[in-house]
Each structure stands twice: as C-alpha cells, then as structure tokens.
Design a protein around this motif. Structure first.
Motif, PDB file in Angstrom:
ATOM      1  N   PRO A 101       0.813  -1.215   0.000  1.00 29.97           N
ATOM      2  CA  PRO A 101       0.000   0.000   0.000  1.00 29.97           C
ATOM      3  C   PRO A 101       0.846   1.265   0.000  1.00 29.97           C
ATOM      4  N   ALA A 102       0.280   2.329  -0.533  1.00 26.63           N
ATOM      5  CA  ALA A 102       0.930   3.635  -0.525  1.00 26.63           C
ATOM      6  C   ALA A 102       0.920   4.194   0.892  1.00 26.63           C
ATOM      7  N   VAL A 103       2.083   4.692   1.334  1.00 22.93           N
ATOM      8  CA  VAL A 103       2.190   5.315   2.657  1.00 22.93           C
ATOM      9  C   VAL A 103       2.646   6.766   2.549  1.00 22.93           C
ATOM     10  N   GLY A 104       2.789   7.259   1.328  1.00 21.81           N
ATOM     11  CA  GLY A 104       3.198   8.636   1.152  1.00 21.81           C
ATOM     12  C   GLY A 104       3.247   9.021  -0.309  1.00 21.81           C
ATOM     13  N   ALA A 114      12.837  22.914 -20.058  1.00 18.61           N
ATOM     14  CA  ALA A 114      13.712  23.832 -20.784  1.00 18.61           C
ATOM     15  C   ALA A 114      14.699  24.515 -19.844  1.00 18.61           C
ATOM     16  N   GLY A 115      14.209  24.931 -18.675  1.00 14.94           N
ATOM     17  CA  GLY A 115      15.072  25.592 -17.700  1.00 14.94           C
ATOM     18  C   GLY A 115      15.822  24.630 -16.804  1.00 14.94           C
ATOM     19  N   GLY A 116      15.464  23.348 -16.857  1.00 14.47           N
ATOM     20  CA  GLY A 116      16.180  22.334 -16.099  1.00 14.47           C
ATOM     21  C   GLY A 116      15.922  22.340 -14.614  1.00 14.47           C
ATOM     22  N   SER A 117      14.701  22.676 -14.193  1.00 11.44           N
ATOM     23  CA  SER A 117      14.437  22.792 -12.758  1.00 11.44           C
ATOM     24  C   SER A 117      13.079  22.221 -12.394  1.00 11.44           C
ATOM     25  N   ALA A 118      12.908  21.952 -11.100  1.00 17.89           N
ATOM     26  CA  ALA A 118      11.633  21.484 -10.559  1.00 17.89           C
ATOM     27  C   ALA A 118      11.670  21.647  -9.047  1.00 17.89           C
ATOM     28  N   GLU A 119      10.511  21.553  -8.424  1.00 13.80           N
ATOM     29  CA  GLU A 119      10.392  21.600  -6.966  1.00 13.80           C
ATOM     30  C   GLU A 119       9.986  20.221  -6.452  1.00 13.80           C
ATOM     31  N   ILE A 120      10.680  19.745  -5.433  1.00 16.01           N
ATOM     32  CA  ILE A 120      10.321  18.472  -4.807  1.00 16.01           C
ATOM     33  C   ILE A 120       9.273  18.723  -3.733  1.00 16.01           C
ATOM     34  N   LEU A 121       8.227  17.903  -3.761  1.00 15.02           N
ATOM     35  CA  LEU A 121       7.216  17.942  -2.704  1.00 15.02           C
ATOM     36  C   LEU A 121       6.998  16.528  -2.191  1.00 15.02           C
ATOM     37  N   TYR A 122       6.553  16.399  -0.936  1.00 14.16           N
ATOM     38  CA  TYR A 122       6.343  15.073  -0.360  1.00 14.16           C
ATOM     39  C   TYR A 122       5.462  15.172   0.876  1.00 14.16           C
ATOM     40  N   TRP A 123       4.877  14.069   1.228  1.00 15.16           N
ATOM     41  CA  TRP A 123       4.226  13.885   2.526  1.00 15.16           C
ATOM     42  C   TRP A 123       4.197  12.397   2.850  1.00 15.16           C
ATOM     43  N   LEU A 124       4.046  12.097   4.131  1.00 15.43           N
ATOM     44  CA  LEU A 124       3.969  10.714   4.598  1.00 15.43           C
ATOM     45  C   LEU A 124       2.776  10.537   5.512  1.00 15.43           C
ATOM     46  N   ARG A 129       5.956   7.041   8.626  1.00 13.48           N
ATOM     47  CA  ARG A 129       6.842   7.960   9.344  1.00 13.48           C
ATOM     48  C   ARG A 129       7.778   7.226  10.303  1.00 13.48           C
ATOM     49  N   GLY A 130       8.846   7.928  10.652  1.00 12.28           N
ATOM     50  CA  GLY A 130       9.718   7.445  11.718  1.00 12.28           C
ATOM     51  C   GLY A 130      10.831   6.513  11.295  1.00 12.28           C
ATOM     52  N   ARG A 131      10.975   6.236   9.993  1.00 10.94           N
ATOM     53  CA  ARG A 131      12.022   5.313   9.543  1.00 10.94           C
ATOM     54  C   ARG A 131      12.924   5.934   8.464  1.00 10.94           C
ATOM     55  N   GLY A 132      12.859   7.242   8.331  1.00  7.26           N
ATOM     56  CA  GLY A 132      13.723   7.915   7.379  1.00  7.26           C
ATOM     57  C   GLY A 132      13.284   7.811   5.935  1.00  7.26           C
ATOM     58  N   ALA A 133      12.033   7.421   5.692  1.00  7.14           N
ATOM     59  CA  ALA A 133      11.570   7.221   4.317  1.00  7.14           C
ATOM     60  C   ALA A 133      11.562   8.522   3.523  1.00  7.14           C
ATOM     61  N   ALA A 134      11.233   9.640   4.165  1.00  9.24           N
ATOM     62  CA  ALA A 134      11.186  10.915   3.431  1.00  9.24           C
ATOM     63  C   ALA A 134      12.570  11.306   2.940  1.00  9.24           C
ATOM     64  N   VAL A 135      13.592  11.118   3.786  1.00  9.20           N
ATOM     65  CA  VAL A 135      14.956  11.452   3.388  1.00  9.20           C
ATOM     66  C   VAL A 135      15.408  10.550   2.236  1.00  9.20           C
ATOM     67  N   GLU A 136      15.202   9.241   2.385  1.00 10.71           N
ATOM     68  CA  GLU A 136      15.641   8.309   1.353  1.00 10.71           C
ATOM     69  C   GLU A 136      14.909   8.543   0.037  1.00 10.71           C
TER      70      GLU A 136
END
Length: 208
Positions: A101-104, A114-124, A129-136
């Motif tokens: 199942p999806a957890v985040g 063209a400009g070579g950029s983007a913004e990273i977004l996330y949630w869990l 949570r609590g196992r470093g998944a967002a960082v990884e």
C-alpha cells in the motif's frame, strides 16, 4: 523554443536543458529504496490512501491537501498520469515493495524541462513515518531527476515552522538558500518559507 511577436519569431540562443518530449516518451519507473520501500506510480487502488492523507492533520497543515472522497482521489490520480504525459509534473507513491500500500507521496512539481528545474514535494502518512523514508525518497528522486531526466536544479520549500521538513531537506543534501517572507497561505495564516536547493554535481558554470 521561441516566442511569436507580431509576425516575427524570436528563438532563444540557449538550448533547453532537457529537450521537450524527454519525459513524455519515458515509462514512469519504479525506484527502489532501502528498507523494503519503493517509489512507484500511483494506482486507482491507492485512492483510500489519498483520502486518508486529506484527513491527516499534519499533512493538511503543511501541504494544504484536502481530498473529500474516493471519487475525488481517483480524479487526482488520473491527473497525475496526465501531468507526466504533458510534462508538467512527475508524482510517485511511496509504498511497500512488491505491490504494497501507498504510505506517502513524493514528486516533482513546477517542472520546467527547458530551464532544467523542478520543486520536490512530499508527505507521509503515519504508517510511513519514523524510519527515514522521506529522506531516502528525496535522495532517490533527486538522483533520478539529475542522472536520468537531466535536470540541473531542484528546489524544496517548506514553512519555517515545519522543522521536520527542514531536517529532511538538510539530510537529503538540500542547502538552505534563504527565507521567502510571507510566501504561502496556510489555514492559520501566512507563513515564511525556507528555500532549499540542490544542483547537479559537476555541472559546468559560467565564467565570472
């Protein structure tokens, strides 16, 4: 790349960082993480996870996410696929490996090939949570964005009061570049935001 003014066509002398069509012609990959977790495309069967995220107080507070029903969640999932095809964004589910199942969620928003950029977004969700998944997940998506897609710069923004996201960004290698004052309206009012960013390693820079 060009802009039409009257009957003339002005073409930029700077080529696109990532040529148009580069994303749309790719199949969205599954990206493996440590700890039996993976990034995979969202599925219609993940609708309940989106509904749960829209009800989670922490996710609603920092991401302004409201999903009222499973039908709305399914529409959002369909739009994720459309955004990939139209090269407007790239969104993954953070999930247990092997079809779990999806957890985040994590993805590239504000995608500018063209400009070579983007913004990273996330949630869990709480289950992720609590196992470093967002960082990884942030590290893994960054490698894909730089090495496979070919972007040059990734940014990550969060409310200055969101200390957890600041830790994630720093651990994932996103340096703080500054504070954007009164940059985002949350349910409790306007928030200042930290701007973090990473640049693709080894990319040549212009002479000063």
């Amino acid at each position: 790349m060009g802009e039409t003014i009257g009957r003339s066509l002005i073409t930029s002398a700077v080529p696109p960082v990532v040529p148009p069509g580069s994303l749309a012609t790719l199949a969205q990959p599954v990206l493996a993480l440590a700890g039996d977790v993976e990034l995979r495309p969202w599925r219609v069967s993940d609708a309940d996870a989106l509904v749960a995220a829209g009800q989670d107080p922490a996710i609603r507070r920092w991401n302004l996410l409201v999903v009222a029903s499973a039908a709305e969640a399914r529409e959002r999932i369909a739009r994720m696929g459309a955004r990939w095809r139209h090269e407007q964004g790239a969104i993954w589910a953070i999930a247990r490996s092997g079809g779990g199942p999806a957890v985040g969620l994590i993805g590239l928003d504000g995608l500018d090939l063209a400009g070579g950029s983007a913004e990273i977004l996330y949630w869990l969700l709480p289950a992720g949570r609590g196992r470093g998944a967002a960082v990884e997940a942030t590290r893994r998506l960054s490698r894909w964005a730089f090495d496979d897609l070919g972007l040059h710069r990734l940014r990550l923004c969060h409310a200055t009061a969101n200390e957890a996201s600041c830790r994630v960004a720093t651990k994932a290698g996103f340096a703080v570049e500054g504070t954007m004052r009164s940059a985002l309206l949350h349910e409790d009012g306007w928030h200042d935001q930290h701007l973090h960013a990473r640049i693709r390693d080894g990319y040549p820079t212009a002479a000063r």
